[in-house]
Design an enzyme around this catalytic site. Structure first.
Site, PDB file in Angstrom:
ATOM      1  N   ARG A 229       0.571  -1.259   0.139  1.00  0.00           N
ATOM      2  CA  ARG A 229       0.120  -0.068  -0.221  1.00  0.00           C
ATOM      3  C   ARG A 229       0.959   1.196   0.143  1.00  0.00           C
ATOM      4  NH1 ARG A 229      -1.972  -3.356  -0.843  1.00  0.00           N
ATOM      5  NH2 ARG A 229      -3.620  -5.065  -0.461  1.00  0.00           N
TER       6      ARG A 229
ATOM      7  N   SER B 144     -11.114  -0.972   3.573  1.00  0.00           N
ATOM      8  CA  SER B 144      -9.969  -1.374   4.576  1.00  0.00           C
ATOM      9  C   SER B 144     -10.092  -0.477   4.803  1.00  0.00           C
ATOM     10  CB  SER B 144      -9.211  -2.566   4.287  1.00  0.00           C
ATOM     11  OG  SER B 144      -9.211  -3.423   3.659  1.00  0.00           O
TER      12      SER B 144
ATOM     13  N   GLU C  74      -4.969   2.520   6.688  1.00  0.00           N
ATOM     14  CA  GLU C  74      -4.844   2.533   5.200  1.00  0.00           C
ATOM     15  C   GLU C  74      -5.961   3.786   4.305  1.00  0.00           C
ATOM     16  OE1 GLU C  74      -5.501  -1.470   3.025  1.00  0.00           O
ATOM     17  OE2 GLU C  74      -6.154  -0.293   1.966  1.00  0.00           O
TER      18      GLU C  74
HETATM   19  C1  LIG Z   1     -14.843  -1.534  -1.111  1.00  0.00           C
HETATM   20  C2  LIG Z   1     -13.689  -1.189  -0.928  1.00  0.00           C
HETATM   21  C3  LIG Z   1     -13.783  -1.948  -1.253  1.00  0.00           C
HETATM   22  C4  LIG Z   1     -11.710  -1.857  -1.753  1.00  0.00           C
HETATM   23  N1  LIG Z   1     -11.435  -2.943  -1.918  1.00  0.00           N
HETATM   24  C5  LIG Z   1      -9.258  -2.622  -1.845  1.00  0.00           C
HETATM   25  C6  LIG Z   1      -8.631  -3.804  -1.973  1.00  0.00           C
HETATM   26  O1  LIG Z   1      -8.956  -5.102  -2.316  1.00  0.00           O
HETATM   27  N2  LIG Z   1      -7.659  -3.473  -2.491  1.00  0.00           N
HETATM   28  C7  LIG Z   1      -7.027  -2.376  -2.133  1.00  0.00           C
HETATM   29  O2  LIG Z   1      -5.800  -1.920  -2.650  1.00  0.00           O
HETATM   30  N3  LIG Z   1      -7.547  -1.506  -1.604  1.00  0.00           N
HETATM   31  C8  LIG Z   1      -8.934  -1.500  -1.923  1.00  0.00           C
HETATM   32  N4  LIG Z   1     -10.127  -0.459  -2.194  1.00  0.00           N
HETATM   33  C9  LIG Z   1      -9.478   1.089  -1.764  1.00  0.00           C
HETATM   34  C10 LIG Z   1      -9.384   1.932  -2.683  1.00  0.00           C
HETATM   35  O3  LIG Z   1     -10.379   1.077  -4.029  1.00  0.00           O
HETATM   36  C11 LIG Z   1      -8.162   1.959  -3.186  1.00  0.00           C
HETATM   37  O4  LIG Z   1      -6.901   2.258  -2.382  1.00  0.00           O
HETATM   38  C12 LIG Z   1      -7.645   2.546  -4.963  1.00  0.00           C
HETATM   39  O5  LIG Z   1      -7.242   2.390  -5.166  1.00  0.00           O
HETATM   40  C13 LIG Z   1      -8.093   3.935  -5.040  1.00  0.00           C
HETATM   41  O6  LIG Z   1      -8.121   4.459  -6.338  1.00  0.00           O
HETATM   42  P1  LIG Z   1      -9.040   5.470  -6.230  1.00  0.00           P
HETATM   43  O7  LIG Z   1      -8.985   6.280  -6.910  1.00  0.00           O
HETATM   44  O8  LIG Z   1     -10.175   5.639  -5.648  1.00  0.00           O
HETATM   45  O9  LIG Z   1      -7.653   7.228  -5.231  1.00  0.00           O
HETATM   46  P2  LIG Z   1      -8.488   7.978  -4.651  1.00  0.00           P
HETATM   47  O10 LIG Z   1      -9.208   7.696  -3.201  1.00  0.00           O
HETATM   48  O11 LIG Z   1      -9.590   9.030  -5.112  1.00  0.00           O
HETATM   49  O12 LIG Z   1      -6.864   8.875  -3.814  1.00  0.00           O
HETATM   50  C14 LIG Z   1      -6.274   7.873  -3.125  1.00  0.00           C
HETATM   51  C15 LIG Z   1      -5.243   8.784  -3.106  1.00  0.00           C
HETATM   52  O13 LIG Z   1      -4.060   8.885  -4.624  1.00  0.00           O
HETATM   53  C16 LIG Z   1      -4.356   9.886  -4.920  1.00  0.00           C
HETATM   54  N5  LIG Z   1      -4.375   9.760  -6.460  1.00  0.00           N
HETATM   55  C17 LIG Z   1      -4.986   9.359  -6.654  1.00  0.00           C
HETATM   56  N6  LIG Z   1      -5.130   9.609  -8.249  1.00  0.00           N
HETATM   57  C18 LIG Z   1      -3.750  10.044  -8.820  1.00  0.00           C
HETATM   58  C19 LIG Z   1      -2.882  10.921  -9.697  1.00  0.00           C
HETATM   59  N7  LIG Z   1      -3.468  11.135 -10.841  1.00  0.00           N
HETATM   60  N8  LIG Z   1      -1.594  11.315  -9.292  1.00  0.00           N
HETATM   61  C20 LIG Z   1      -1.376  11.252  -8.131  1.00  0.00           C
HETATM   62  N9  LIG Z   1      -2.118  11.341  -7.730  1.00  0.00           N
HETATM   63  C21 LIG Z   1      -3.132  10.468  -7.195  1.00  0.00           C
HETATM   64  C22 LIG Z   1      -4.776  10.907  -4.084  1.00  0.00           C
HETATM   65  O14 LIG Z   1      -4.006  12.297  -3.798  1.00  0.00           O
HETATM   66  C23 LIG Z   1      -5.636  10.136  -2.843  1.00  0.00           C
HETATM   67  O15 LIG Z   1      -4.018  10.718  -2.040  1.00  0.00           O
HETATM   68  C24 LIG Z   1     -11.855  -0.420  -1.575  1.00  0.00           C
HETATM   69  C25 LIG Z   1     -12.095   0.284  -1.405  1.00  0.00           C
HETATM   70  C26 LIG Z   1     -14.011  -0.323  -0.851  1.00  0.00           C
HETATM   71  C27 LIG Z   1     -14.519   1.198  -1.328  1.00  0.00           C
END
Ligand SMILES: Cc1cc2nc3c(=O)[nH]c(=O)nc-3n(C[C@H](O)[C@H](O)[C@H](O)COP(=O)(O)OP(=O)(O)OC[C@H]3O[C@@H](n4cnc5c(N)ncnc54)[C@H](O)[C@@H]3O)c2cc1C
Length: 316
Positions: free
Chosen positions: A189, A239, A309
């Protein structure tokens, strides 16, 4: 105009229509509508650039005008403050180009992981099955080195095209910096994007050819497991805590008797204790209070420190 708009923003707003024609700019945009937790106050300014060029122009303008900015993916790993963000939030939602070159797929930051996985499936390319069902974008997934069921972004990422928010670099004909997998310090992560101010524009994933029927079977199996074990039907941020070495977070929380424990409308999921769910009108303060309560309980019972996380962002 909004309560938050000050002189800096007014200057920025005056410039944006002439400089960035295609980008729609919103004022006081409710961020609860842009994250999976459905929690969070307004962003002072909110923009969705439609292209790499618009993203570069927007960044240049924000830096020149000293406007703080935040890059938002799908908001699926965020707990956004009830007070919102005193910043320009740049959503990658419209940066969704995706293409294939032999065994590689190139995807822009705003591509939903689910769409990336389906694209790979149609191309008969394997390696991304683990990501099917993670509700994030390519940008957020690389930033977090997202992973599940034994796979992680690190296993399939070839390189990234990034922007450094530096006026001199952004003014270049080609402002892109290439970062290879090894440059990204990908671990559990974590990626170097968390320690630097690089903005991810697009990524290339290196995959292996396989029978689409087998890829589809694996994706469906992981989807089924996810829906069986995780509270996918309720708003959450995934998580809440990282996995502490030698332990399972959900079990630690369950063993403290906290399954279903509720503060306001924030509750430990009945289905999976590693998740906090929003039962309706949870505030970020409810979630924060619950996080602190869980951390204290687990530490008191087992001496284990739970590290979030979930990323906490916005005005405290
Ligand atoms: C129901 C559910 C299940 C999940 N299961 C998992 C799982 O199995 N495994 C897992 O790893 N995660 C899981 N997650 C967490 C999440 O989906 C992941 O961490 C995902 O990768 C986050 O992506 P996002 O686009 O939503 O990022 P965001 O939440 O929008 O942003 C997260 C961080 O990334 C940064 N960011 C986003 N885009 C960019 C960019 N283009 N350039 C620079 N920085 C950027 C943001 O500034 C922020 O700090 C889950 C979440 C939910 C709600």
């Amino acid at each position: 105009m909004s309560l938050h708009i000050n002189e800096l923003y007014e200057q920025f707003l005056r410039q944006i229509p002439s400089l960035i024609e295609g980008t729609r700019l919103r004022i006081n945009e409710p961020l609860s509508e842009h994250c999976s937790f459905k929690i969070g106050g307004p962003a002072d300014l909110f923009a969705e650039p439609n292209s790499e060029t618009e993203l570069v122009q927007l960044l240049k303008l924000a830096i020149t005008q000293h406007i703080p900015y935040f890059v938002l993916g799908k908001g699926s790993n965020l707990l956004i403050s009830d007070k919102g963000m005193r910043a320009l939030v740049i959503s990658t939602d419209h940066l969704t180009k995706i293409s294939r070159d032999d065994h590689c797929i190139s995807a822009y930051a705003g591509v939903l992981l689910e769409d990336l996985c389906n694209f790979a499936l149609d191309a008969g390319l394997s390696g991304l099955e683990f990501a099917s069902g993670i509700p994030g974008s390519v940008g957020g997934a690389v930033y977090m080195n997202a992973g599940a069921y034994g796979g992680e972004i690190k296993d399939v990422l070839y390189n990234c095209r990034c922007l450094k928010p530096d006026l001199e670099q952004l003014a270049r004909k080609n402002p892109i910096t290439y970062l290879k997998n090894a440059d990204l310090a990908l671990s559990y992560r974590h990626s170097i994007l968390q320690d630097t101010d690089y903005i991810l524009v697009s990524s290339v994933f290196q995959l292996k050819p396989d029978d689409p029927a087998l890829i589809s079977e694996r994706m469906q199996d992981l989807h089924r497991q996810r829906w069986e074990k995780q509270p996918m039907e309720l708003p959450s941020g995934g998580s809440v805590f990282k996995r502490p070495e030698g332990h399972f977070t959900g079990k630690l929380i369950d063993d403290c008797g906290l399954r279903g424990h509720r503060i306001g409308d924030a509750a430990i999921s009945e289905k999976h204790c590693g998740f906090i769910v929003n039962l309706g009108k949870a505030t970020s303060q409810d979630v924060l209070n619950l996080i602190k309560y869980v951390q204290q309980s687990v530490f008191d019972s087992f001496g284990v420190i739970l590290e979030p996380e979930l990323r906490l962002v916005g005005e405290i």
